[in-house]
Scaffold this motif. Structure first.
Motif, mmCIF file in Angstrom:
data_model
loop_
_atom_site.group_PDB
_atom_site.id
_atom_site.type_symbol
_atom_site.label_atom_id
_atom_site.label_comp_id
_atom_site.label_asym_id
_atom_site.label_seq_id
_atom_site.Cartn_x
_atom_site.Cartn_y
_atom_site.Cartn_z
ATOM 1 N N SER A 1 8.759 -14.756 -8.703
ATOM 2 C CA SER A 1 8.578 -13.311 -8.810
ATOM 3 C C SER A 1 7.878 -12.792 -7.567
ATOM 4 O O SER A 1 7.080 -13.504 -6.943
ATOM 5 N N VAL A 2 8.200 -11.540 -7.233
ATOM 6 C CA VAL A 2 7.603 -10.865 -6.088
ATOM 7 C C VAL A 2 7.321 -9.426 -6.500
ATOM 8 O O VAL A 2 8.191 -8.758 -7.067
ATOM 9 N N HIS A 3 6.118 -8.965 -6.221
ATOM 10 C CA HIS A 3 5.765 -7.589 -6.582
ATOM 11 C C HIS A 3 4.896 -6.980 -5.489
ATOM 12 O O HIS A 3 4.010 -7.641 -4.935
ATOM 13 N N MET A 4 5.165 -5.717 -5.178
ATOM 14 C CA MET A 4 4.414 -5.005 -4.154
ATOM 15 C C MET A 4 3.343 -4.135 -4.801
ATOM 16 O O MET A 4 3.640 -3.307 -5.667
ATOM 17 N N ASP A 5 2.095 -4.326 -4.378
ATOM 18 C CA ASP A 5 0.999 -3.464 -4.788
ATOM 19 C C ASP A 5 0.818 -2.424 -3.689
ATOM 20 O O ASP A 5 0.189 -2.684 -2.660
ATOM 21 N N GLU A 6 1.376 -1.234 -3.928
ATOM 22 C CA GLU A 6 1.392 -0.213 -2.871
ATOM 23 C C GLU A 6 0.006 0.336 -2.564
ATOM 24 O O GLU A 6 -0.261 0.751 -1.440
ATOM 25 N N GLN B 1 3.234 18.163 -7.644
ATOM 26 C CA GLN B 1 2.032 17.570 -8.231
ATOM 27 C C GLN B 1 2.328 16.184 -8.806
ATOM 28 O O GLN B 1 1.505 15.263 -8.702
ATOM 29 N N PHE B 2 3.506 16.022 -9.419
ATOM 30 C CA PHE B 2 3.904 14.713 -9.941
ATOM 31 C C PHE B 2 4.034 13.692 -8.817
ATOM 32 O O PHE B 2 3.568 12.546 -8.932
ATOM 33 N N LEU B 3 4.661 14.090 -7.718
ATOM 34 C CA LEU B 3 4.825 13.175 -6.593
ATOM 35 C C LEU B 3 3.484 12.834 -5.967
ATOM 36 O O LEU B 3 3.282 11.700 -5.504
ATOM 37 N N ASP B 4 2.563 13.785 -5.947
ATOM 38 C CA ASP B 4 1.240 13.525 -5.390
ATOM 39 C C ASP B 4 0.509 12.463 -6.199
ATOM 40 O O ASP B 4 -0.220 11.638 -5.651
ATOM 41 N N ALA B 5 0.721 12.475 -7.530
ATOM 42 C CA ALA B 5 0.087 11.457 -8.376
ATOM 43 C C ALA B 5 0.848 10.135 -8.346
ATOM 44 O O ALA B 5 0.256 9.072 -8.555
ATOM 45 N N LYS B 6 2.141 10.181 -8.082
ATOM 46 C CA LYS B 6 2.980 8.980 -8.124
ATOM 47 C C LYS B 6 2.956 8.210 -6.815
ATOM 48 O O LYS B 6 2.895 6.977 -6.810
ATOM 49 N N ILE B 7 2.980 8.908 -5.701
ATOM 50 C CA ILE B 7 3.122 8.262 -4.402
ATOM 51 C C ILE B 7 1.751 8.063 -3.785
ATOM 52 O O ILE B 7 0.964 9.012 -3.692
ATOM 53 N N ALA C 1 0.322 -11.609 0.254
ATOM 54 C CA ALA C 1 0.576 -11.329 1.667
ATOM 55 C C ALA C 1 0.237 -9.870 1.912
ATOM 56 O O ALA C 1 0.637 -8.993 1.139
ATOM 57 N N PHE C 2 -0.500 -9.611 2.958
ATOM 58 C CA PHE C 2 -0.894 -8.249 3.274
ATOM 59 C C PHE C 2 0.132 -7.636 4.226
ATOM 60 O O PHE C 2 0.470 -8.221 5.248
ATOM 61 N N CYS C 3 0.608 -6.454 3.856
ATOM 62 C CA CYS C 3 1.696 -5.812 4.583
ATOM 63 C C CYS C 3 1.245 -4.464 5.122
ATOM 64 O O CYS C 3 0.394 -3.795 4.537
ATOM 65 N N SER C 4 1.847 -4.083 6.220
ATOM 66 C CA SER C 4 1.660 -2.738 6.754
ATOM 67 C C SER C 4 2.816 -1.893 6.232
ATOM 68 O O SER C 4 3.900 -1.840 6.817
ATOM 69 N N THR C 5 2.587 -1.231 5.098
ATOM 70 C CA THR C 5 3.663 -0.522 4.420
ATOM 71 C C THR C 5 3.820 0.892 4.958
ATOM 72 O O THR C 5 2.864 1.519 5.425
ATOM 73 N N ASN C 6 5.043 1.383 4.868
ATOM 74 C CA ASN C 6 5.365 2.760 5.234
ATOM 75 C C ASN C 6 6.326 3.293 4.179
ATOM 76 O O ASN C 6 7.465 2.848 4.093
ATOM 77 N N ILE C 7 5.842 4.236 3.366
ATOM 78 C CA ILE C 7 6.647 4.755 2.263
ATOM 79 C C ILE C 7 7.255 6.104 2.606
ATOM 80 O O ILE C 7 7.514 6.913 1.710
ATOM 81 N N ALA C 8 7.511 6.352 3.893
ATOM 82 C CA ALA C 8 8.105 7.627 4.283
ATOM 83 C C ALA C 8 9.467 7.828 3.628
ATOM 84 O O ALA C 8 9.850 8.959 3.310
ATOM 85 N N ASN C 9 10.208 6.743 3.397
ATOM 86 C CA ASN C 9 11.543 6.844 2.804
ATOM 87 C C ASN C 9 11.536 6.681 1.291
ATOM 88 O O ASN C 9 12.577 6.419 0.704
ATOM 89 N N TRP C 10 10.374 6.801 0.657
ATOM 90 C CA TRP C 10 10.289 6.685 -0.800
ATOM 91 C C TRP C 10 11.264 7.658 -1.450
ATOM 92 O O TRP C 10 11.368 8.814 -1.043
#
Length: 426
Positions: free
Chosen positions: A70-75, A294-300, A161-170
């Motif tokens: 299993s693999v999971h990302m903790d954003e 407001q939903f996206l602000d709480a989600k992302i 593993a520590f990642c440099s994430t970029n969620i611009a394309n979420w």
């Protein structure tokens, strides 16, 4: 006095006995079980801190197999959590025996804390085999030892593993994470990790509901060591893991509503300037888009200095709806002026601007489709020299201006919506 001396001699004898037992002199161990006798003979003087080779220049080959489960990302923390099943096999030259001497016992099971381990670890966070704090040693497990000295370590381990994430394309984002693994104690000259069945296996991989592994790439991360005589390379295993978000649910719940609400707000311009309910509809659309932001602000999670395109999409939709409300109010105001008994005279600059726009054929075709009747009525009043001709001309102008404003707003809003979804949808 003699009693004290006797007591001291008694305790000295006991201490000497226990010191003899714990010093490794266990050749007189008696048991009815051949497996127990074998275990005693093997580990009587075994030292798990010494690499198990008769000649320390001999390289220990460790066959390695890693099954990703299993693999999971903790954003929130930019951490990639992985669970793998690790299988290590190597030869321990100190743990060999003749099965004929031990009632044909060909293998034993022993705790990994009793034998030498090759000491592989993740340089990012270490292993977590007991769901506790991260450690930089393999978790304790049970190993299988054959009479040939082959030891097999088999255990499920977790590491981050520590990642440099970029969620611009979420929500269509994917992240590139790197994990470096190897031995912190032994270089390749002494312990060499080999992968006869491949560097990893996804046969038992089960993606979670949010993320899936898109690709895994491995390569050798080379460290160079120098000594007084020469230099040599030490190879660490570097995994580059690309994970991708499942976006189908977000496409249905986030992007489709943005498209629908934007198109509905644009098509309200076709209801006519006299229908005040379209302002109410636009206000409802405005509130809906504001709630989605407001939903996206709480989600992302926060993305640092990189804007998230889906938030920009809703921001642009919100601005378009606000402009639609303003234009609808202005258009309705123009239409009401045309219905007055004595409509006010329109400014010359406004007449010139409307005439200039209508003189352009594309605009004339798109905005003047329903004005033929109004123009015929105006021409009839002029020919008959009606006493109210001037008021009727002003009324028709205001009505015509409101219709033209609605048509132009509809076309411009559609173009803005298309451009918004082209450039703001990831």
């Amino acid at each position: 006095m003699m009693n004290v001396v006797q007591i001291c001699l008694f305790y000295a004898t006991i201490l000497a006995y226990f010191d003899k037992v714990h010093s490794g002199n266990c050749t007189d161990y008696v048991t009815k079980s051949e497996a127990s006798r074998l275990t005693n003979d093997l580990f009587c003087s075994y030292n798990r801190n010494v690499r198990p080779v008769l000649n320390q220049k001999t390289q220990t080959i460790v066959n390695t197999t890693m099954y990703f489960f299993s693999v999971h990302m903790d954003e929130e923390w930019n951490v990639l959590k992985m669970s793998i099943h690790l299988i290590l096999t190597w030869k321990d030259e100190f743990l060999t025996w003749d099965p004929l001497k031990y009632d044909n016992v060909e293998y034993l099971h022993q705790s990994s804390s009793s034998v030498w381990l090759p000491n592989i670890m993740s340089y990012d966070s270490g292993f977590d085999g007991a769901n506790k704090d991260f450690v930089y040693d393999l978790p304790i497990s049970t190993v299988k030892i054959t009479n040939k000295g082959i030891i097999k370590y088999n255990h499920r381990v977790n590491f981050d593993a520590f990642c440099s994430t970029n969620i611009a394309n979420w929500p269509f984002d994917e992240h590139n994470c790197t994990v470096i693994m190897g031995s912190p104690l032994y270089t390749n000259l002494y312990v060499n990790f080999t992968f006869p069945d491949g560097y990893y296996s996804l046969d038992f991989y089960n993606p979670d509901r949010e993320w899936k592994v898109k690709n895994i790439h491995h390569e050798c991360y080379t460290l160079q060591y120098f000594n007084s005589n020469n230099s040599y390379d030490h190879c660490l295993l570097q995994y580059t893991i690309i994970v991708e978000r499942f976006s189908s649910m977000y496409f249905s719940s986030v992007i489709i509503p943005a498209i629908v609400i934007s198109l509905m707000s644009a098509f309200t311009f076709l209801l006519g300037p006299e229908i005040i309910i379209r302002v109410i509809l636009l206000c409802l659309f405005f509130v809906s888009e504001l709630l989605y932001i407001q939903f996206l602000d709480a989600k992302i999670p926060n993305n640092g200095s990189h804007p998230v395109y889906i938030v920009l999409l809703y921001r642009n939709c919100l601005i378009q709806t606000a402009m639609a409300i303003l234009l609808s109010v202005i258009s309705n105001s123009f239409h009401k002026r045309g219905l007055e008994k004595c409509p006010r005279e329109s400014p010359d600059w406004l007449k010139s601007l409307s005439s200039f726009l209508l003189s352009k054929r594309p605009i004339s075709l798109l905005t003047n489709l329903d004005m033929q009747g109004a123009e015929l009525l105006m021409e009839k009043n002029i020919e008959e020299e009606s006493p109210n001709r001037k008021n009727e001309e002003s009324a028709l102008f205001w009505i015509k201006l409101s219709v033209m404003l609605d048509r132009l707003s509809f076309i411009i809003t559609l173009i803005a919506i298309v451009l918004n979804f082209i450039f703001a949808i990831p």
